[in-house]
Design a protein around this motif. Structure first.
Motif, PDB file in Angstrom:
ATOM      1  N   ARG A 145     -12.413  18.576  -3.940  1.00 28.58           N
ATOM      2  CA  ARG A 145     -11.161  18.356  -3.731  1.00 28.58           C
ATOM      3  C   ARG A 145     -10.185  17.668  -4.792  1.00 28.58           C
ATOM      4  O   ARG A 145     -10.913  17.001  -5.649  1.00 28.58           O
ATOM      5  CB  ARG A 145     -10.973  17.578  -2.137  1.00 28.58           C
ATOM      6  CG  ARG A 145     -11.574  16.530  -2.363  1.00 28.58           C
ATOM      7  CD  ARG A 145     -11.689  15.785  -0.948  1.00 28.58           C
ATOM      8  NE  ARG A 145     -10.260  15.470  -0.341  1.00 28.58           N
ATOM      9  CZ  ARG A 145     -10.130  14.745   0.763  1.00 28.58           C
ATOM     10  NH1 ARG A 145     -11.233  14.344   1.305  1.00 28.58           N
ATOM     11  NH2 ARG A 145      -9.114  14.312   1.067  1.00 28.58           N
ATOM     12  N   GLY A 155      -5.646   4.747   6.644  1.00 27.99           N
ATOM     13  CA  GLY A 155      -6.075   3.610   6.098  1.00 27.99           C
ATOM     14  C   GLY A 155      -5.345   2.494   6.742  1.00 27.99           C
ATOM     15  O   GLY A 155      -5.730   1.558   7.337  1.00 27.99           O
ATOM     16  N   SER A 165      -6.609   9.819   4.417  1.00 28.34           N
ATOM     17  CA  SER A 165      -5.065   9.884   4.408  1.00 28.34           C
ATOM     18  C   SER A 165      -4.763   8.412   4.335  1.00 28.34           C
ATOM     19  O   SER A 165      -5.321   7.273   5.061  1.00 28.34           O
ATOM     20  CB  SER A 165      -4.630  10.691   5.638  1.00 28.34           C
ATOM     21  OG  SER A 165      -4.589   9.839   6.717  1.00 28.34           O
ATOM     22  N   TYR A 200       0.879  -1.212   0.136  1.00 28.81           N
ATOM     23  CA  TYR A 200       0.073  -0.235   0.091  1.00 28.81           C
ATOM     24  C   TYR A 200       0.945   1.252  -0.054  1.00 28.81           C
ATOM     25  O   TYR A 200       0.509   2.214  -0.594  1.00 28.81           O
ATOM     26  CB  TYR A 200      -0.900   0.020   1.234  1.00 28.81           C
ATOM     27  CG  TYR A 200      -2.067   0.989   1.378  1.00 28.81           C
ATOM     28  CD1 TYR A 200      -2.967   1.092   0.244  1.00 28.81           C
ATOM     29  CD2 TYR A 200      -1.898   2.033   2.258  1.00 28.81           C
ATOM     30  CE1 TYR A 200      -3.871   2.121   0.499  1.00 28.81           C
ATOM     31  CE2 TYR A 200      -2.744   3.247   2.263  1.00 28.81           C
ATOM     32  CZ  TYR A 200      -3.796   3.076   1.357  1.00 28.81           C
ATOM     33  OH  TYR A 200      -4.795   4.088   1.474  1.00 28.81           O
ATOM     34  N   LYS A 230      -7.747   2.014  -7.738  1.00 30.66           N
ATOM     35  CA  LYS A 230      -8.725   2.550  -7.471  1.00 30.66           C
ATOM     36  C   LYS A 230      -8.710   3.774  -6.825  1.00 30.66           C
ATOM     37  O   LYS A 230      -8.051   3.645  -5.588  1.00 30.66           O
ATOM     38  CB  LYS A 230      -9.907   1.590  -7.070  1.00 30.66           C
ATOM     39  CG  LYS A 230     -11.180   1.838  -6.825  1.00 30.66           C
ATOM     40  CD  LYS A 230     -11.992   0.935  -6.228  1.00 30.66           C
ATOM     41  CE  LYS A 230     -12.385  -0.386  -7.026  1.00 30.66           C
ATOM     42  NZ  LYS A 230     -12.294  -1.383  -6.302  1.00 30.66           N
ATOM     43  N   GLN A 231      -9.278   4.774  -7.299  1.00 32.86           N
ATOM     44  CA  GLN A 231      -9.354   5.780  -5.964  1.00 32.86           C
ATOM     45  C   GLN A 231     -10.756   6.800  -6.526  1.00 32.86           C
ATOM     46  O   GLN A 231     -11.159   6.922  -7.625  1.00 32.86           O
ATOM     47  CB  GLN A 231      -8.138   6.876  -6.566  1.00 32.86           C
ATOM     48  CG  GLN A 231      -8.090   8.047  -5.636  1.00 32.86           C
ATOM     49  CD  GLN A 231      -7.713   7.845  -4.274  1.00 32.86           C
ATOM     50  OE1 GLN A 231      -6.889   7.020  -3.969  1.00 32.86           O
ATOM     51  NE2 GLN A 231      -8.468   8.471  -3.223  1.00 32.86           N
ATOM     52  N   ASP A 232     -11.353   7.185  -5.366  1.00 30.04           N
ATOM     53  CA  ASP A 232     -12.548   8.096  -5.515  1.00 30.04           C
ATOM     54  C   ASP A 232     -12.199   9.401  -6.135  1.00 30.04           C
ATOM     55  O   ASP A 232     -11.184  10.015  -5.684  1.00 30.04           O
ATOM     56  CB  ASP A 232     -13.162   8.268  -4.143  1.00 30.04           C
ATOM     57  CG  ASP A 232     -13.941   7.059  -3.571  1.00 30.04           C
ATOM     58  OD1 ASP A 232     -13.912   6.028  -4.494  1.00 30.04           O
ATOM     59  OD2 ASP A 232     -14.665   6.807  -2.609  1.00 30.04           O
ATOM     60  N   PHE A 264     -10.988   2.965   2.296  1.00 27.34           N
ATOM     61  CA  PHE A 264      -9.576   3.128   2.024  1.00 27.34           C
ATOM     62  C   PHE A 264      -9.181   3.879   0.684  1.00 27.34           C
ATOM     63  O   PHE A 264      -8.056   4.197   0.518  1.00 27.34           O
ATOM     64  CB  PHE A 264      -8.952   1.641   1.732  1.00 27.34           C
ATOM     65  CG  PHE A 264      -8.930   0.686   2.976  1.00 27.34           C
ATOM     66  CD1 PHE A 264      -8.744   1.474   4.443  1.00 27.34           C
ATOM     67  CD2 PHE A 264      -9.240  -0.461   3.036  1.00 27.34           C
ATOM     68  CE1 PHE A 264      -8.501   0.667   5.328  1.00 27.34           C
ATOM     69  CE2 PHE A 264      -8.794  -1.010   4.210  1.00 27.34           C
ATOM     70  CZ  PHE A 264      -8.643  -0.713   5.402  1.00 27.34           C
ATOM     71  N   VAL A 265     -10.414   3.884  -0.411  1.00 30.56           N
ATOM     72  CA  VAL A 265     -10.078   4.549  -1.459  1.00 30.56           C
ATOM     73  C   VAL A 265     -10.927   5.815  -1.373  1.00 30.56           C
ATOM     74  O   VAL A 265     -10.887   6.491  -2.675  1.00 30.56           O
ATOM     75  CB  VAL A 265     -10.371   3.815  -2.771  1.00 30.56           C
ATOM     76  CG1 VAL A 265      -9.403   2.732  -2.688  1.00 30.56           C
ATOM     77  CG2 VAL A 265     -11.880   3.589  -2.827  1.00 30.56           C
ATOM     78  N   SER A 266     -11.359   6.419  -0.570  1.00 34.97           N
ATOM     79  CA  SER A 266     -12.226   7.224  -0.425  1.00 34.97           C
ATOM     80  C   SER A 266     -11.460   8.880  -0.661  1.00 34.97           C
ATOM     81  O   SER A 266     -12.135  10.034  -0.746  1.00 34.97           O
ATOM     82  CB  SER A 266     -13.091   7.530   0.651  1.00 34.97           C
ATOM     83  OG  SER A 266     -12.427   7.873   1.799  1.00 34.97           O
ATOM     84  N   GLY A 267     -10.277   8.768  -0.533  1.00 37.34           N
ATOM     85  CA  GLY A 267      -9.455  10.081  -0.132  1.00 37.34           C
ATOM     86  C   GLY A 267      -8.991  10.407   1.418  1.00 37.34           C
ATOM     87  O   GLY A 267      -8.390  11.233   1.304  1.00 37.34           O
ATOM     88  N   GLN A 298     -19.559   9.972   4.989  1.00 34.96           N
ATOM     89  CA  GLN A 298     -19.057   8.659   5.284  1.00 34.96           C
ATOM     90  C   GLN A 298     -18.427   8.447   6.591  1.00 34.96           C
ATOM     91  O   GLN A 298     -18.568   7.439   7.094  1.00 34.96           O
ATOM     92  CB  GLN A 298     -17.994   8.190   3.943  1.00 34.96           C
ATOM     93  CG  GLN A 298     -18.600   8.591   2.659  1.00 34.96           C
ATOM     94  CD  GLN A 298     -17.595   8.224   1.594  1.00 34.96           C
ATOM     95  OE1 GLN A 298     -16.637   7.547   1.867  1.00 34.96           O
ATOM     96  NE2 GLN A 298     -17.693   8.849   0.520  1.00 34.96           N
ATOM     97  N   THR A 348      -7.881  14.174  -5.512  1.00 35.34           N
ATOM     98  CA  THR A 348      -7.368  13.138  -5.030  1.00 35.34           C
ATOM     99  C   THR A 348      -6.255  12.552  -6.305  1.00 35.34           C
ATOM    100  O   THR A 348      -6.463  12.788  -7.205  1.00 35.34           O
ATOM    101  CB  THR A 348      -8.365  12.037  -4.901  1.00 35.34           C
ATOM    102  OG1 THR A 348      -9.075  11.694  -5.766  1.00 35.34           O
ATOM    103  CG2 THR A 348      -9.142  12.345  -3.602  1.00 35.34           C
ATOM    104  N   VAL A 361     -17.133  13.621   2.262  1.00 34.62           N
ATOM    105  CA  VAL A 361     -16.525  12.284   2.787  1.00 34.62           C
ATOM    106  C   VAL A 361     -16.828  12.426   4.270  1.00 34.62           C
ATOM    107  O   VAL A 361     -16.638  11.245   5.027  1.00 34.62           O
ATOM    108  CB  VAL A 361     -14.978  12.437   2.726  1.00 34.62           C
ATOM    109  CG1 VAL A 361     -14.295  11.218   3.272  1.00 34.62           C
ATOM    110  CG2 VAL A 361     -14.785  12.508   1.063  1.00 34.62           C
TER     111      VAL A 361
END
Lengths: 318, 536
Positions: free
Chosen positions: A166, B319, B315, A94, A159-161, B310-313, B250, A168, B247
């Motif tokens: 903002r 995660g 940090s 990761y 994968k990334q939102d 984990f992939v929401s943005g 969430q 990312t 976010v």
């Protein structure tokens, strides 16, 4: 090792098109085998016991075994060790996944209902098609126009939102030529499942040709657009762009990537998100020594493309 | 302890007569049955929607004649939303605690009723009011946000979000009231001699769940109110266009909804503990470990919500921390699994239908558990997040786990609840069809997820077709299984033979009174002198 390769072969993961994908699949292969063994132990043990100790007479005598400290310690400790090892291995991969490489080719990706808008540095724009050269670090800067989307390339295991409001980012280095699917994985309404894009990995030469073709039909480069906007919105009356000289507001010259002290004494990194925030909510983190409430917000006056252009322009003030 | 009142044929069912006496009852057993009827109705509605979703996915939309069941993406998204919301808020969360918990918690601890019988009735009305409000949205403006109501989509979409979240809010109140009631009941109303360590494990599970309900649900309530405020008044908390942070929603949402996952599964673990010990007629292995691991899971569950993001943005550091803590939940869960299997060792195992469901639970939960560890592993979750792998995983733990336990519990306690026996053959058939159908439906979805098929998809690329076909066929097998189950229950109530007081020869207290129990549960207050599973 044979078992390991077998497990990976049976894992149904899509083509591995990046180095990260191989690493992810190695860990997944390990987990598949461990999980399989765990299931065999638990389910197999269960099936063996229920068969061996099935009721034979209505009044079977059963053993009175209430606990066994050693056994219980063992079966708490061993899973713990395995879980922590898996966690550490995962952390290791990761870390690579999330550390953005320097000197990567940057591409802006804007998610919107229901398409991906791609914009290269030179201003070339496409929809639902990302073209990248093989063997090169590529960084995608993601944001969204409306709701949350998520950029997913199964073959790259990334994968990334894409979150509105903002930036990312994600990165990859493709090591296989070909076309790969891009899916949107964050539910975004009516045509969520139709928001499918293509990621084409091409040779260096083809990529350059592709961009040149793009140049011909280009508008302006992103940073040029930003420069124009900067003038139109009269930003220059408060911010200098070619020297460290301070006007009403702080100079933007060579500011990107440096650290600023803000009014409460904390340090803040001047990155894409800080610039964006300063345009939209200028009073949130004022640079130390400057008064609050001077700069107006540009909330609602700039769309995502224009914001990206401004950010790009400020990034390039060197 | 065979009771006088039972002798006269007086029980909780015929103690008072008429619909009104049911609607105003404060008897925990009657309230349990009322929950049972309503939850079964909602399960039917949610189940029909699941079948429609699977039917739609039988083929890609390009195929002629098939693949157009739900007309278009909007209709599919609405059905998907109602399926999720109904199954979560109206079936699985209230399922075991409200039906079996209400009915058996007081019987299990030798009490006459729960601590606050009127609040108990009020919580049923809360539940019904919230459910009615939520379902009514279907007839006004349908909602299409998915059961998670993620912002900013839920703020922008022009549907009945406010009404729906108010429904969920009111159902949440019901959950809080039930939890509160159970906690006080456990602390105050245990029969003489029943120490905490002599409580049946189902009671321990309900107790842990109740704590979760009490602590976590208000967070959901506040979140949903904030969402409603955002939608109605544009206060700018979650909407990025107003400077809000989408976010953040969430974070709030999963701070409740992750513990909620354990609200759904811990009671199931409790039921399974009862079934395994009764049907292997053996003292449970590691009583304390099972009891306290429920509490342990409940405690840790508050600190793992970020593994949904984990992939929401969020940090990378967040995660990593969330992944670490999530791994820790695996340990108490594994302990429970090993304890159950160890209980079978040197037992006298019968294959009555409730036991089949318990064994089915162990099977499915093992698979759900190991895939949970995969999803807790950071880089693997990056690939699997929001794909069918996740769909398969949570159906294995929540449906395979909770519904298997609920069905097993139904059959186990059926003789006590209705004083009748059910048809064992049709009960076993229901197990076989549900179990096989379940695996046929959901196992292929792990593979689909690994191949990359995202969830909440109305349509898909041709590569995913075969496995989707298999999955859809599996859903018909599950339907068959539940129809057998319904038949078994209805026929059992109508025509079943009279049940003895303790048909399974169990040791827990509820079996020491008449079937069905009298209005006040026990003719004589029981006195407890030993643990709940003393098979010697």
């Amino acid at each position: 090792m044979m078992w390991f390769n077998l497990a990976k072969a049976q894992s149904f993961m899509p083509t591995q098109a990046t180095e990260i994908a191989k690493q992810v699949d190695n860990l997944y292969g390990f987990l598949l085998i461990t999980s399989f063994i765990a299931c065999v132990l638990v389910i197999g043990g269960m099936i063996y016991f229920v068969w061996k100790y099935r009721r034979k007479t209505p009044d079977d005598k059963t053993a009175y075994i209430s606990h066994n400290t050693f056994l219980e310690f063992l079966w708490s400790f061993i899973p713990l060790v395995i879980f922590l090892a898996v966690f550490a291995w995962g952390w290791y991969i990761y870390h690579d996944m999330r550390t953005m490489p320097k000197n990567a080719l940057e591409i802006n990706v804007l998610g919107k209902q229901w398409a991906w808008e791609i914009e290269y540095k030179n201003g070339y724009k496409t929809v639902n098609e990302v073209v990248v050269p093989i063997g090169q670090d590529v960084k995608l800067l993601l944001t969204s126009n409306d709701v949350i989307h998520s950029f997913f390339v199964p073959s790259f295991r990334i994968k990334q939102d894409a979150v509105p409001g903002r930036y990312t980012a994600l990165w990859f280095r493709a090591d296989k030529l070909g076309d790969f699917h891009i899916f949107c994985t964050e539910y975004c309404g009516t045509s969520h499942s139709g928001m499918i894009g293509k990621l084409k990995v091409v040779s260096r030469e083809d990529f350059d040709k592709y961009l040149e073709q793009g140049q011909e039909e280009r508008n302006l480069p992103l940073s040029k657009k930003g420069e124009k906007l900067f003038a139109v919105k009269a930003c220059a009356s408060c911010h200098s762009v070619d020297s460290p000289a301070v006007k009403v507001g702080p100079s933007l010259f060579k500011k990107f990537g440096t650290e600023e002290t803000i009014d409460d004494g904390a340090k803040i990194m001047v990155d894409e998100n800080y610039i964006r925030e300063s345009i939209l909510e200028p009073n949130k983190h004022i640079v130390k020594g400057f008064p609050k409430g001077v700069m107006p917000t540009f909330q609602g006056q700039l769309n995502e493309n224009e914001l990206s252009a401004l950010v790009e322009y400020i990034k390039e003030l060197k | 302890m065979a009771t006088n009142s039972a002798h006269h044929g007086d029980n909780y069912i015929n103690h008072e007569k008429g619909l009104w006496s049911w609607l105003t009852t404060v008897d925990h057993k009657r309230i349990g049955l009322m929950y049972m009827i309503t939850v079964m109705f909602f399960f039917l509605v949610g189940g029909i929607m699941a079948l429609l979703l699977r039917l739609e996915l039988f083929a890609p939309n390009t195929a002629a004649n098939v693949g157009q069941v739900l007309k278009n993406g909007d209709v599919y998204n609405q059905v998907l939303t109602y399926h999720g919301a109904i199954m979560v808020f109206m079936v699985i969360v209230p399922g075991i605690p409200a039906i079996l918990g209400n009915f058996f918690l007081p019987l299990h601890i030798g009490a006459k009723d729960v601590a606050f019988p009127k609040i108990n009735l009020a919580s049923w009305y809360c539940f019904m009011a919230g459910a009615a409000l939520a379902i009514l949205t279907f007839f006004f403006k349908k909602i299409d946000t998915g059961w998670t109501f993620y912002t900013p989509y839920s703020i922008r979409t022009g549907t009945a979000t406010v009404m729906m979240v108010l429904g969920a809010f009111i159902m949440g109140m019901s959950s809080v009231l039930t939890g509160l009631n159970f906690i006080v009941t456990v602390h105050k109303l245990r029969a003489p001699g029943m120490t905490m360590h002599r409580m049946p494990l189902f009671v321990w599970a309900l107790y842990s769940t109740a704590i979760l309900q009490l602590l976590a649900t208000p967070v959901l309530a506040i979140t949903l109110l904030l969402l409603a405020a955002e939608k109605l008044f544009g206060v700018g908390i979650f909407d990025p266009a107003l400077g809000g942070d989408p976010v953040l929603f969430q974070h709030f949402f999963w701070f409740y909804s992750h513990p909620a996952v354990y609200i759904m599964i811990i009671p199931a673990m409790g039921v399974v503990s009862e079934l395994i010990t009764t049907f292997s007629r053996k003292v449970i292995f590691g009583y304390t470990a099972i009891a306290y691991s429920s509490l342990g899971i409940a405690a840790v569950s508050f600190f793992v919500w970020g593994h949904h993001m984990f992939v929401s943005g969020q940090s990378a550091t967040a995660g990593i921390l969330f992944s670490f803590i999530t791994m820790l939940v695996g340990v108490p869960t594994a302990i429970k699994m090993f304890n159950w299997v160890a209980t079978l060792y040197k037992g006298s195992v019968s294959f009555d239908s409730p036991m089949l469901f318990a064994l089915g639970f162990l099977f499915l939960f093992a698979i759900g558990g190991v895939t949970g560890i995969m999803l807790a592993t950071l880089p693997i979750d990056v690939h699997f997040h929001d794909t069918y792998f996740v769909v398969a995983h949570f159906h294995y733990v929540m449906v395979g786990g909770t519904l298997m336990a609920l069905m097993g519990g139904f059959y186990y306690w059926f003789p006590k609840m209705f004083g009748k026996m059910f048809n064992e053959t049709t009960a076993r058939l229901s197990f076989v069809f549900i179990f096989v159908g379940f695996n046929v439906t959901f196992f292929p979805q792990f593979i689909l997820g690994a191949m990359g098929m995202p969830r909440r998809y109305f349509d898909y690329i041709p590569a995913y077709e075969t496995l989707n076909k298999v999955s859809t066929v599996g859903s018909w097998l599950i339907l068959t299984g539940f129809l057998f189950g319904l038949w078994t229950i209805v026929q059992g109530i109508r025509k079943g033979e009279k049940a003895p007081m303790n048909p399974w020869r169990s040791k827990t207290l509820e079996w020491q009174t008449a079937s069905p129990p009298p209005h006040d549960n026990f003719a004589v207050e029981p006195i407890v002198t030993a643990g709940p599973y003393e098979y010697r």
